[in-house]
Structures are given as C-alpha cells and as structure tokens.
Design an enzyme around this catalytic site. Structure first.
Site: not given
Ligand code: DSN
Length: 430
Positions: A52, A54, A197, A224, A227, A233
């Site tokens: 942990y 925090e 984003d 994110t 990707k 993730r």
């Molecule tokens: N699930 C992702 C996508 O496919 O673009 C975004 O959250």
C-alpha cells in the site's frame, strides 16, 4: 516452471490456457488492444503488488516506501521525458478513471466542457449521456462532417455559446490525426483549458511520429498505457507546469494544474495506487525509448495504411477514405452488411474486431454501420505490409462468406495456420 495456478485452481488455470491458445491461434485487430512484453507481464506479477502506497514519492501515508518511491519516480520521469510534459501522474487505474480525475481537477459541477460525440468517434467519458459524469458537468458534444473529419465550425460556435472551461480533443474511433492547432485557436478565443485524450495514439506520440499536443499549447493530456504504448492496463495524466490561466487573464497563472491533478487522483478519486502496475508502466516506458519501439510504431502506421489500401481495392468504403493512424473504419452503409454482422462473422474465424458507428449513422448503436480495425497488436507479433495484405484478404473472404458456415470453418483453419506463425509474447504463469 512450477504450475502455481494449476496446482491450486485448475479451473482458472484452464481458462488462462484456453485464452493463451485463442490469442496465439487468432488475430487481434481491435484497435485499442495490444500485447504486453514478457518483462511488462512479469513486473505486474511481482511482489510490489503487496504494498500500500497512498500518497506520492516522498509523501506517503504508510511506511516501508523506499522501493515504491524509486519505482513511481522512474515511471514519472520516463513519462515526462517521452511526452515532453512538466508533470505526470501515473496512478490512475485506467483511461476512464483518469479522464474523470482530470475533469474534477479543473472543473466545478455544472461547468461546461466540449468533447467529441460518441457516435462520431468520441469516447464514453467524453460526455455520453449514459455516464454519471455527464450529469455532473455540462458536456456539449461536437461532431464530424459527413466526410468524417471534425466539424471545427460547429466546435467554434459551441465554444462561443457555452464558454467551456475545457475543450477536449480525443477519440476512440477516428482514423485521422487531430488538428491540435485548430483546437488551440478556438480554445484561445474563449479562454478554455486544452485537454487531449491521446489514449489510442500515445505510443505514436511517444515515438515522435504523430503530433504531440504539447507542441500546440495544450495544458494537459491523458493516455492509457496498454494500447499503442504496449504497457499494462493503466493511464498517465500529463500536464504542463505553471501555465497562463486561460480562464481569466493571460497574465494570471492557473492555480497549479499538476497539483490539482495529483489531488484529484488521490485522495479525490482513488486510494492506494497499484504499484506493481506502476512498475510495469515504468518498464513499458523504458521499452518505448528504444529504437525497436520506434520501428514498431512506424511499422504499425505502415500496416494500417496498407490495410486501408487493400480494403479500398476490394471495394469497401472507409470513413475518411483512409487513415493517418493505426486504425481504419469500414463503412458498410448501402450494403447488406453492417458492423455487427461483420464483427460476428470475423469472430467465427478468430479475427477480433469491433463494430463502430459512422458519422450520422442511420443504424442504432447496437447494430452500427461501421467496423473498426486496428493494427497495433498484430504488428507487435511481427506482421509487416505483406502479411497485412493476407489479413485484408481473410477479412474480405469472410465478409463474402457470411451465409456459408462451412466456408467459414475452412477459413478459420487458414487463419489459425497464419496466426501461429506470429507468436504472442508470453510470460508463462499457469
Ligand atoms: N475500449 C477502448 C477502445 O476500444 O477504444 C476505449 O476505452
């Protein structure tokens, strides 16, 4: 290797093994998915998961943080360097949580924000009415023109009408590079905060082969990490340090966006950060600094362009008739196909894709007219342009064979034989 899972929980072990088989024998063309390296997977399974932590490096609420501080600081430093940001928060659990944290960092309930409409390529968290946060903030949604490109005239008039606190540039299904300069021009007219984003294209921006919103005056961005960045993730919320306050007068500085973001993530939205994931993010960001990653990023864009060209040759329509990034969106309007039929048909031959709306889609969201196809994952497995042509051919053959299950069975065998030539990076844990 010891089968830790199998010996205690054979049911879960079996499901993992089946998934390994499915991933190796099928083809992953969902634009948001990718394969993590063995080093990234192994780091997530490390004993950092027990801790942990925090707070932030040097400012924790529990003891025993000498190693977690090293881990988180490395992730922060690498993120700042790769994205040319002054500050990085690496604790948000994933993209949706990161977006919500950013909104709450810079807006009060009722404040207006402009985001791209979900049905025109935006994300759920960009203001879809089905989300809780759409009730908290006044989301106004801009759209694309019938040619699939963002309608900046509409965006400008919404900006002048609603005086948003934030203008959000970003997407989940948009095959073109964003014109950050146009967003910046409009935001400057209405003193809005500029937020990008970049979840889908984070890997390409890190590699320096797609535009970086920070080069166009953006105040903050979120990506994110799983990707195109090929990490675990998670998410990075990146920002500039002290910036002139777009909400008041140019000579004012905004009250420290980085501090607001950190406070919004913890304690605002989350508790203990997942330190094993943060360590894996640091590993992925180190991988993203290598020449191999640059080659990967370039090849992904080449493969996506190749896929677009092949699909056009086969006679399909594409939203915007091509791509600048890693994805294409096939437009089935006016044909006897739609996105759901296409996705289901390709599932039968173990090619994973995702149905998608097209601009002003006449069909309902459950059966939209488009199909989103992306190349990040298969490029990680070593596919080049020639291999991409085979993928386009498999897709085309399947879509011509929708009503012939026996032909699809044969095609699935061919897909499996092809896919297994390109193994999935593996860290065997079962
Ligand atoms: N699930 C992702 C996508 O496919 O673009 C975004 O959250």
């Amino acid at each position: 290797m010891t089968n830790f899972i199998q010996s205690f929980d054979p049911e879960i072990s079996q499901a993992i093994k089946q998934e390994e088989y499915r991933q190796n024998h099928g083809m992953e063309l969902i634009a948001s998915e990718n394969y993590q390296s063995a080093a990234v997977l192994a780091t997530q399974s490390s004993i950092l998961a027990n801790k942990y932590s925090e707070g932030f490096p040097g400012k924790r609420y529990y003891g025993g943080q000498e190693n977690t501080d090293i881990v988180e600081q490395l992730a922060i430093d690498r993120a700042k360097q790769l994205f040319k940001a002054d500050h990085a928060n690496v604790q948000a659990l994933s993209g949706a949580a990161a977006n919500l944290a950013f909104y709450s960092a810079v807006m009060e309930p009722g404040d207006a924000i402009l985001g791209m409409d979900l049905s025109h390529g935006g994300h759920l968290t960009h203001g879809s009415p089905v989300t809780f946060f759409s009730k908290v903030f006044n989301f106004q949604r801009y759209k694309t023109l019938s040619n699939g490109k963002i309608d900046f005239n509409q965006l400008r008039s919404l900006a002048h009408e609603f005086k948003p606190k934030v203008i959000l540039a970003g997407f989940s299904a948009y095959p073109r590079e964003l014109e950050y300069d146009k967003f910046a021009e409009i935001a400057n007219e209405v003193w809005a905060i500029l937020y990008a984003d970049i979840s889908h294209v984070g890997g390409f921006i890190a590699a320096g082969i797609l535009k970086n919103p920070f080069d166009y005056g953006f105040h903050a961005a979120m990506t994110t990490t799983h990707k195109s960045l090929r990490g675990p993730r998670g998410a990075l919320i990146l920002s500039k340090g002290i910036v002139s306050n777009p909400l008041k007068k140019p000579e004012d500085t905004i009250e420290n966006i980085p501090t607001r973001i950190d406070r919004a993530v913890f304690p605002g939205m989350q508790g203990g950060p997942h330190m094993n994931t943060i360590a894996a993010i640091a590993v992925a960001l180190k991988e993203a600094q290598t020449p191999d990653f640059l080659d990967y990023a370039k090849q992904t864009l080449i493969n996506a362009k190749t896929l677009a060209e092949e699909m056009l040759k086969y006679g399909y329509k594409l939203v915007t008739w091509g791509t600048d990034n890693h994805m294409i969106i096939v437009d089935f309007s006016g044909t006897n196909l739609d996105g759901k039929i296409a996705e289901d048909t390709l599932d039968k031959i173990w090619i994973s894709t995702s149905k998608s709306t097209i601009p002003d889609d006449p069909n309902p969201p459950s059966r939209p007219s488009g199909l989103r196809i992306g190349m990040p994952a298969m490029t990680t497995r070593g596919i080049k342009a020639e291999g991409t042509k085979y993928i386009a051919s498999f897709i085309h053959q399947a879509l011509q064979t929708v009503d012939h299950p026996e032909k699809l069975v044969q095609l699935k065998k061919e897909v499996e034989a092809f896919a297994t030539q390109y193994p999935v990076p593996l860290f065997v844990i079962n």
